[in-house]
Design an enzyme around this catalytic site. Structure first.
Site, short mmCIF file in Angstrom:
data_model
loop_
_atom_site.label_atom_id
_atom_site.label_comp_id
_atom_site.label_asym_id
_atom_site.label_seq_id
_atom_site.Cartn_x
_atom_site.Cartn_y
_atom_site.Cartn_z
CG HIS A 284 65.27 4.04 67.73
ND1 HIS A 284 65.96 3.18 66.93
CD2 HIS A 284 63.97 3.67 67.65
CE1 HIS A 284 65.13 2.31 66.38
NE2 HIS A 284 63.90 2.60 66.80
CB SER B 211 62.94 0.71 64.02
OG SER B 211 63.00 0.23 65.34
CG ASP C 297 69.13 3.62 68.10
OD1 ASP C 297 68.50 2.94 68.94
OD2 ASP C 297 68.96 3.48 66.86
#
Length: 411
Positions: free
Chosen positions: A381, A192, A351
């Site tokens: 995610h 991320s 996501d």
């Protein structure tokens, strides 16, 4: 008025809880009810944080991190197979995981950056601690989990500099020798926002001729890579899908770049991409996030670009980092991409950041960089860190296994 019977009160509370927890989810998403519960917990933390901020008590990030720290933060506890120590690399805090029983042989290493929107989390959290322990055990590698500073204490480019300085320090020959690491077998990785930092640092280190040691590979886990288009197909498709909502990702960007949160609605509408047509670099810049060319038809589906003829180009003037490749690695020049090491990219269908990873992979391939791309149709995610009880998802287990397998084969 007669008091409400206990059974009726329990029923009403149950209905209210179910209403709060329930979120419509695609049928292809892994273990949807488990994800709903996880999302409800995360949303509760955010609600408490936002309430505290509205009351002037504390910044919401501090509140959320405090709540999480009470459950998740773990000390540097070693085990029979892994030695764990907390240290400092060029003034940046880090946790080092060293496999035991390797004699004096040179080992592989991975420099890892945790996710959390540049604001939340820590490499000392239970989920990341367990991730790095497993990597150290299965790869027989030294894992360096970097605890870069967070919003709101610092903003871009400080997180980037923390990541870069820690990486440069670890890659010094004398430091690698201290940990018995082979200088030819060091990877950089992150998930991320950590994937964002890993990609940015990989670009800088690849083009820095002052460093004698280079990263062998880069592994980017559902990375966030650009802030010019918040209406890519994945943003449109997954804007309301847990656990990273479209509006939350915009807020994370504004916090990271130290921008006014009142800009959020303009960013959500892509008004900030209405660049001054007189700017010579406007067309070239937007071409780097042109998903109509960079994404395969299966992902473009029926979605249409959102490109206002008129908007709020002043946002870019006030937040120039929107166009800075150190903040948005997808905007790097082709020559820079060409110098970066072979890449592993993981993306998830459900996501908002899915298309960031796909577009970056395409641009790397066009630059001649070998790319391995794992995409999970049932993924969401942050799924990879949810591979242990109680937040254990089958897609988390599979994705972690494949990630470690790729590192084992390529590092």
């Amino acid at each position: 008025m007669r008091p409400l019977p206990a059974a009726a009160a329990a029923l009403l509370l149950s209905v209210a809880a179910a209403y709060y927890v329930y979120v419509p989810l695609p049928s292809s998403l892994a273990e949807p009810w488990k994800l709903m519960v996880l999302d409800a917990v995360f949303r509760t933390f955010l609600h408490v944080g936002n309430l505290a901020q509205d009351l002037g008590i504390s910044h919401y990030v501090h509140v959320v991190n405090y709540i999480v720290s009470q459950v998740e933060i773990k000390g540097p506890r070693s085990s029979e197979t892994v030695r764990v120590t907390d240290t400092s690399l060029a003034g940046v805090q880090a946790r080092v995981f060293e496999p035991k029983g390797m004699d004096r042989r040179l080992r592989r290493a991975v420099v890892y950056f945790h996710g959390g929107g540049w604001a939340l989390g820590s490499g000392k959290m239970r989920s990341f601690d367990l991730l790095c322990r497993r990597m150290a055990e299965e790869l027989h590698a030294v894992i360096v989990s970097v605890d870069y500073r967070l919003v709101p204490e610092v903003h871009f480019p400080e997180q980037y500099y923390d990541a870069l300085n820690a990486s440069q320090h670890f890659l010094k020959p004398e430091v690698l020798a201290q940990y018995s690491v082979d200088p030819e077998r060091v990877a950089i990785s992150g998930d991320s926002a950590g994937g964002n930092l890993a990609a940015a640092v990989a670009q800088q280190m690849a083009t820095d001729n002052s460093s004698s040691v280079k990263f062998k590979v880069q592994a980017l886990i559902y990375p966030v890579l650009q802030a010019l288009d918040f209406n890519t197909p994945s943003y449109q498709q997954n804007g309301d899908t847990p656990i990273l909502y479209r509006s939350l990702m915009v807020l994370f960007w504004l916090e990271y770049l130290n921008g006014d949160t009142s800009f959020a609605s303009s960013l959500l509408a892509n008004n900030h991409t209405a660049l001054d047509p007189g700017r010579l670099d406007a067309v070239e810049t937007m071409a780097k996030v042109n998903w109509t060319r960079l994404l395969p038809p299966a992902l473009r589906k029926h979605y249409k670009p959102v490109a206002p003829a008129r908007g709020a180009p002043r946002i870019v003037d006030e937040l120039p980092a929107l166009l800075d490749a150190r903040a948005a690695p997808l905007l790097a020049e082709q020559a820079v991409l060409r110098a970066t090491p072979p890449a592993y990219i993981m993306t998830c269908e459900h996501d908002v950041l899915r298309d960031d990873g796909f577009m970056y992979g395409r641009r790397l391939e066009e630059a001649g960089v070998p790319v391995t791309h794992d995409h999970y149709e049932d993924g969401f995610h942050a799924c990879m860190v949810f591979s242990v009880w109680p937040a254990k998802f089958s897609v988390g287990t599979r994705s972690l296994k494949n990630y470690i397998r790729w590192l084992d084969r390529n590092l």
